[in-house]
Structure formats: C-alpha cells, structure tokens
Design an enzyme around this catalytic site. Sequence first.
Site: not given
Length: 271
Positions: A197, A199
């Site tokens: 991840d 982000r």
Amino acid sequence: MFTYLDPAVRRRLIAQGKLRRIDLRGNALDPSVAPPEGEGVINLLGPIPLPIHLGRVNTRVQWYASVRSTELSKVEELAGALRTQGGSKLFSLLASSMAVNSVLLAGDPTQYQNPLVRVHSSCLTGDVFGSERCECGPQLAGALERITQEPGGGVLVYMAGHEGRGIGLWAKAATYLLQDAGENTYQANRSLGLPDDSRDFTDAGALLHHFVGDKPMRLLTNNPKKVQDLAQMGLAHITPVKHVLGVGDSNRRYLDAKRQWGHQLDEQDLS
Ligand SMILES: [Zn+2]
C-alpha cells in the site's frame, strides 16, 4: 489546457475567493503571491455546484479541485515549453497523469460539528466501470448517499492518484492478471516489486484540516491504517465508521485478503 489559467482569470478567481491556497495544516495562504519553495502547498479551485446522479444517489454537493503547487508549477513549466514547441499531444499526456484531487462538500462547513467523512481512493474499474472485482464503486456511491443525507453534512475527499493502492492503473492491471493466476492482491503487488500500500494521505489530511478543522469527525472506513495516517497529520479526533458495501462472489477473495491484512472486516461482513 488543463491547469493553466489565464492571469486575468486567475486574478478574478482569487478576488472572488474561488482560487485559494492552503498549507498542510489547512491554513489559508495568500494565493496572489508565489508559494514558498518546497513541498506542502495545495491550491483549491471552488466551490463549484455539482448536481450528482450516481446509482440511486441523487444529490447536490459543492466540488473543489485540489492540486499541489509543486506538481502544478512543474507541469506548467513543461507545459509552457511544449506549448511553444507545438507539442499539444505531449501536453495532454502530461496533464492526464497529474493528480488533481477533489473535495465534495455537503452542508455548510462552518457549521460542522462531527461530520461524516470519506477519503476515497480513485479506482477507475470500480468507480467508473462498475467492476465487481473490488467494492470501490458501491463504497463511493454509498458514502455519497450517507454523507449527503447527514443533517450536519460532511466531506468526501477523492484521491486521484491512489489507483491500485497507489501503484497506478497499469500496474493494477498486471496485478489482476497475477491474481487470476492464484496470488492475492498483496502478493501480486510484491511480485511486481511494489509496496502493499503506497497511498499517501498527506493531501487528504490537509484538506480535512482546512474544511473540518480541529473538530471531531466520523470516517467511513474499514482500514485502520488510513485512520493512523490521518492521525499522524494531526487529525486526532477520528472515529472510524464501518463501511461494508458491495460484497459479492467476484470480490470475496479480495476482501478476505484485506481482512487478513488488517481491515476491520469480520466473517459475517463477507458472508
Ligand atoms: Zn477498486
């Protein structure tokens, strides 16, 4: 020309308060002077009234487009060079990859007490095509429905550069092929040498600081990492609100991988 604004139009929008600039704590900066060097300055264009008809949601919000100054100035510099060379195709290519985030506001932000908030990561296949490989489409429509029905209003922040948990649409397409060959969604990222991840919620945090301030807020999410990331931005009063929608045969395995990774989902949610 996507982000280029004619200087006269730019001055008029600033005078009207429709082009503003904030720092990462959400504080207003003077948009008429050049932004300070370095990271951490966000431009906001809006409010723009937006009537919305999405699935069964029929509503009206105020839309803001949001982009980092650094990104904007780099792109504008390149754009200027391309414009003089007549490279309009390259110019639009550049434009399409720039992350312009969006804020959708329901209600009057000055009256927010404990607003309902969603920070939604862009997902072309789910949000636009209605793909059932993930649950993004129903989560987006459901969040808009819940936020706009809240008497006290709320905020939806749409993070444009978050496709495939930050790896981009091209790599996401590759992970789908890897998943169909047996890997789960996180294994597939790792096979490509990419993080589970990647982000970055910094801009979302700044935008929430700006529109909600220090007030408590309820965040529609099943992802504790999102709450932690926003807390690190100084948003300490976030209560997560479960947001389980769109579970089906096509995405149960994907959601089970998310559950094992740490999402607040239980067996019942996936049955
Ligand atoms: Zn999705």
